[in-house]
Design a protein around this motif. Sequence first.
Motif, PDB file in Angstrom:
ATOM      1  N   ALA A   9       0.845  -1.200   0.000  1.00 45.51           N
ATOM      2  CA  ALA A   9       0.000   0.000   0.000  1.00 45.51           C
ATOM      3  C   ALA A   9       0.879   1.248   0.000  1.00 45.51           C
ATOM      4  O   ALA A   9       2.039   1.218   0.446  1.00 45.51           O
ATOM      5  CB  ALA A   9      -0.919  -0.006   1.228  1.00 45.51           C
ATOM      6  N   PRO A  10       0.356   2.392  -0.502  1.00 40.99           N
ATOM      7  CA  PRO A  10       1.172   3.618  -0.581  1.00 40.99           C
ATOM      8  C   PRO A  10       1.737   4.065   0.766  1.00 40.99           C
ATOM      9  O   PRO A  10       2.790   4.698   0.808  1.00 40.99           O
ATOM     10  CB  PRO A  10       0.186   4.649  -1.149  1.00 40.99           C
ATOM     11  CG  PRO A  10      -0.818   3.838  -1.910  1.00 40.99           C
ATOM     12  CD  PRO A  10      -0.963   2.567  -1.131  1.00 40.99           C
ATOM     13  N   ASP A  11       1.066   3.726   1.845  1.00 45.88           N
ATOM     14  CA  ASP A  11       1.567   4.148   3.141  1.00 45.88           C
ATOM     15  C   ASP A  11       2.265   3.010   3.890  1.00 45.88           C
ATOM     16  O   ASP A  11       2.550   3.131   5.080  1.00 45.88           O
ATOM     17  CB  ASP A  11       0.416   4.702   3.997  1.00 45.88           C
ATOM     18  CG  ASP A  11      -0.681   3.666   4.203  1.00 45.88           C
ATOM     19  OD1 ASP A  11      -0.673   2.634   3.460  1.00 45.88           O
ATOM     20  OD2 ASP A  11      -1.532   3.858   5.083  1.00 45.88           O
ATOM     21  N   LYS A  12       2.540   1.905   3.193  1.00 42.52           N
ATOM     22  CA  LYS A  12       3.203   0.760   3.806  1.00 42.52           C
ATOM     23  C   LYS A  12       4.566   0.502   3.162  1.00 42.52           C
ATOM     24  O   LYS A  12       4.995  -0.631   2.978  1.00 42.52           O
ATOM     25  CB  LYS A  12       2.338  -0.510   3.656  1.00 42.52           C
ATOM     26  CG  LYS A  12       0.976  -0.409   4.330  1.00 42.52           C
ATOM     27  CD  LYS A  12       1.098  -0.361   5.852  1.00 42.52           C
ATOM     28  CE  LYS A  12      -0.281  -0.382   6.499  1.00 42.52           C
ATOM     29  NZ  LYS A  12      -0.180  -0.346   7.985  1.00 42.52           N
ATOM     30  N   GLY A  13       5.264   1.556   2.859  1.00 40.22           N
ATOM     31  CA  GLY A  13       6.553   1.407   2.187  1.00 40.22           C
ATOM     32  C   GLY A  13       7.580   0.679   3.019  1.00 40.22           C
ATOM     33  O   GLY A  13       8.480   0.011   2.475  1.00 40.22           O
ATOM     34  N   LEU A  14       7.456   0.768   4.331  1.00 35.57           N
ATOM     35  CA  LEU A  14       8.448   0.089   5.164  1.00 35.57           C
ATOM     36  C   LEU A  14       8.299  -1.441   5.121  1.00 35.57           C
ATOM     37  O   LEU A  14       9.133  -2.155   5.680  1.00 35.57           O
ATOM     38  CB  LEU A  14       8.332   0.590   6.606  1.00 35.57           C
ATOM     39  CG  LEU A  14       8.711   2.069   6.813  1.00 35.57           C
ATOM     40  CD1 LEU A  14       8.554   2.477   8.268  1.00 35.57           C
ATOM     41  CD2 LEU A  14      10.148   2.301   6.355  1.00 35.57           C
ATOM     42  N   ASP A  15       7.210  -1.917   4.476  1.00 39.99           N
ATOM     43  CA  ASP A  15       7.084  -3.372   4.295  1.00 39.99           C
ATOM     44  C   ASP A  15       8.051  -3.898   3.228  1.00 39.99           C
ATOM     45  O   ASP A  15       8.254  -5.118   3.137  1.00 39.99           O
ATOM     46  CB  ASP A  15       5.646  -3.740   3.899  1.00 39.99           C
ATOM     47  CG  ASP A  15       4.671  -3.537   5.059  1.00 39.99           C
ATOM     48  OD1 ASP A  15       5.144  -3.404   6.208  1.00 39.99           O
ATOM     49  OD2 ASP A  15       3.456  -3.523   4.806  1.00 39.99           O
ATOM     50  N   TRP A  16       8.596  -2.975   2.431  1.00 39.28           N
ATOM     51  CA  TRP A  16       9.594  -3.417   1.438  1.00 39.28           C
ATOM     52  C   TRP A  16      10.917  -3.670   2.162  1.00 39.28           C
ATOM     53  O   TRP A  16      11.458  -2.794   2.828  1.00 39.28           O
ATOM     54  CB  TRP A  16       9.830  -2.357   0.357  1.00 39.28           C
ATOM     55  CG  TRP A  16       8.655  -2.097  -0.559  1.00 39.28           C
ATOM     56  CD1 TRP A  16       7.829  -1.031  -0.557  1.00 39.28           C
ATOM     57  CD2 TRP A  16       8.227  -2.951  -1.611  1.00 39.28           C
ATOM     58  NE1 TRP A  16       6.889  -1.128  -1.524  1.00 39.28           N
ATOM     59  CE2 TRP A  16       7.107  -2.323  -2.222  1.00 39.28           C
ATOM     60  CE3 TRP A  16       8.639  -4.182  -2.115  1.00 39.28           C
ATOM     61  CZ2 TRP A  16       6.420  -2.881  -3.283  1.00 39.28           C
ATOM     62  CZ3 TRP A  16       7.961  -4.712  -3.182  1.00 39.28           C
ATOM     63  CH2 TRP A  16       6.864  -4.086  -3.773  1.00 39.28           C
ATOM     64  N   PRO A  17      11.496  -4.850   2.056  1.00 38.16           N
ATOM     65  CA  PRO A  17      12.784  -5.131   2.725  1.00 38.16           C
ATOM     66  C   PRO A  17      13.900  -4.221   2.237  1.00 38.16           C
ATOM     67  O   PRO A  17      14.775  -3.840   3.028  1.00 38.16           O
ATOM     68  CB  PRO A  17      13.069  -6.594   2.371  1.00 38.16           C
ATOM     69  CG  PRO A  17      11.742  -7.174   2.021  1.00 38.16           C
ATOM     70  CD  PRO A  17      10.961  -6.061   1.395  1.00 38.16           C
ATOM     71  N   ASP A  18      13.864  -3.866   0.946  1.00 36.94           N
ATOM     72  CA  ASP A  18      14.919  -3.009   0.405  1.00 36.94           C
ATOM     73  C   ASP A  18      14.881  -1.626   1.053  1.00 36.94           C
ATOM     74  O   ASP A  18      15.937  -1.039   1.353  1.00 36.94           O
ATOM     75  CB  ASP A  18      14.748  -2.858  -1.114  1.00 36.94           C
ATOM     76  CG  ASP A  18      14.748  -4.194  -1.826  1.00 36.94           C
ATOM     77  OD1 ASP A  18      15.333  -5.153  -1.268  1.00 36.94           O
ATOM     78  OD2 ASP A  18      14.183  -4.306  -2.928  1.00 36.94           O
ATOM     79  N   LEU A  19      13.664  -1.113   1.237  1.00 33.47           N
ATOM     80  CA  LEU A  19      13.538   0.223   1.795  1.00 33.47           C
ATOM     81  C   LEU A  19      14.012   0.250   3.249  1.00 33.47           C
ATOM     82  O   LEU A  19      14.732   1.182   3.666  1.00 33.47           O
ATOM     83  CB  LEU A  19      12.077   0.681   1.701  1.00 33.47           C
ATOM     84  CG  LEU A  19      11.838   2.185   1.807  1.00 33.47           C
ATOM     85  CD1 LEU A  19      12.545   2.928   0.680  1.00 33.47           C
ATOM     86  CD2 LEU A  19      10.325   2.494   1.744  1.00 33.47           C
ATOM     87  N   GLN A  20      13.667  -0.780   3.988  1.00 28.19           N
ATOM     88  CA  GLN A  20      14.131  -0.838   5.367  1.00 28.19           C
ATOM     89  C   GLN A  20      15.657  -0.912   5.429  1.00 28.19           C
ATOM     90  O   GLN A  20      16.303  -0.221   6.226  1.00 28.19           O
ATOM     91  CB  GLN A  20      13.530  -2.059   6.071  1.00 28.19           C
ATOM     92  CG  GLN A  20      12.036  -2.000   6.297  1.00 28.19           C
ATOM     93  CD  GLN A  20      11.535  -3.218   7.053  1.00 28.19           C
ATOM     94  OE1 GLN A  20      12.321  -3.901   7.709  1.00 28.19           O
ATOM     95  NE2 GLN A  20      10.233  -3.478   6.982  1.00 28.19           N
ATOM     96  N   ALA A  21      16.259  -1.759   4.602  1.00 30.10           N
ATOM     97  CA  ALA A  21      17.710  -1.904   4.610  1.00 30.10           C
ATOM     98  C   ALA A  21      18.394  -0.619   4.180  1.00 30.10           C
ATOM     99  O   ALA A  21      19.465  -0.268   4.709  1.00 30.10           O
ATOM    100  CB  ALA A  21      18.118  -3.056   3.690  1.00 30.10           C
ATOM    101  N   ALA A  22      17.808   0.091   3.205  1.00 37.56           N
ATOM    102  CA  ALA A  22      18.424   1.341   2.740  1.00 37.56           C
ATOM    103  C   ALA A  22      18.417   2.385   3.849  1.00 37.56           C
ATOM    104  O   ALA A  22      19.406   3.119   4.042  1.00 37.56           O
ATOM    105  CB  ALA A  22      17.698   1.850   1.500  1.00 37.56           C
TER     106      ALA A  22
END
Length: 516
Positions: free
Chosen positions: A148-161
């Motif tokens: 979802a647009p407000d659930k970006g932190l569910d992407w593992p790449d985004l969290q690691a970055a």
Amino acid sequence: MPPEDRDLSLRWSGRVSLTPRILAVNIFALAMLAGGFFYLDSYRARIVDNRTMQAAREAGLIAQAAAMTPPRDRTALMLRMAEAANLRIRIYDHAGRVTFDTRALGLRNFVLRDPDKDPWNQSAARFLDAIIDTVAGADRAPQFRERAPDKGLDWPDLQAAFQKGTPVASVWRAPDRTPVITAAAPFGPEGAVFTTVNARTITQFVRVERFRLGVVLAVTLGLSIFLSLFLARTIVRPLRRLARAAVRVRLGRAREVVVPRLPERRDEIGHLARSLSDMSQALRARIDATEAFAADLAHELKNPLASLRSAVDSLTSVRDPNLQAQLLAVVREDVHRLDRLISDISEASRVEAQLSRAKFEPIDLTAMLDGLVAQRAQRGLGRDVRLRFDPPPGPLPHVMGEGMRLERVFENLIDNAISFSPDGGLVALSLGIDDGMIEARVEDEGPGVPEDAREAIFRRFHSVRPDGEAFGQHSGLGLAIARTIVEGHQGSIGVESREDRMRGARFVVRLPLVQR
């Protein structure tokens, strides 16, 4: 098991026919070629790894470019980079909310295919992909699902970055089994750049190469099977024909079996066919000779047995002592004839077998003939017959043979010459060399042998008696035994007219010289 058989023996493969063995050998080589399918899988994995690292670098470059671009020009820059690289670019803030999305701006260059709407060839390709991945044990990427647009932190790449402060990329699996690569790179206090790309070109490239390899493999497999069957046909079929003919010969049908000679073949199978054909013909001749020998033997034994039976029957009714003495003399003579005949038959039957096992040694024929003439003269010849040996002027090469058997040959020839010689006649022996063979000659002054009978006298039980000789003194096997012994020494024996045109016969024995 003899060593020569042990070298030719096969273990488990010896139970399998030649045709599947030929096919198995050729198809095994093709199976090694088929391993290229699994090499393509490892090649695909390397391409995906390289593309993943490239996506991480692209995300980092996009983040740097965005940071260096004024906010009013940033949107246009992002759209140009997304379109050029065929990416979907999004910017997330630190709370995981989307603040920029190229799709929201109308650039829909990231669209996943619905596999249920693809044509059958795409479904077949995906099915083949699944089979090869399963056999090769390839790692299966996780299924790609949008957040979802407000659930970006569910992407593992985004969290690691956000945590590491460096670009990070991951590989996912689209519904149509094509790889989806996501990458995230920190974008200062504004958040992070997040890119997504569906790398269908990797799957397409692998499938094209696999198709080409499959075509090559299919053509090669077809040719290999065709050539294997052709090779098996040229080997197995003639071998089976030869085997069937050999079985029929073994079952006692030698006369009605024609072993194919395969004259058009010049290879080992052709040599084998001709050898088996010659062997069957020799066996047929041996069977015919055995049957003829048995018939002749029965005939030769019948005469003395009939005479013996007649004499024995007469003894019971005769009372005259003189007649009884005459009948007993007939019985003794018939028994003597039977004993001599059986001894000669036994000698003729085993001489060939004994020669096959004999150990040949160098023989000096000059010394042998000289000794035989001396011994025969010492025993006495009778009827004033003279026996002479004319030795060669110089030493002659030796011959390879068995001394006792060769002595038997010349004893038979000497006895035969003496029996046919007239009173006071001369029997002369001589030696010479002719065309690489040593030639022994026995000449007499008897009636000679007509040309039409010069071959018949060497047949078993063929007996020509000299004038005045009592019936039954010869079994008719002497010259037959002599020919068997000479041929067993790789030589020849024959009868000719005397060179001096005088009356008489000339027997000639030719034997090969010792090879130096």
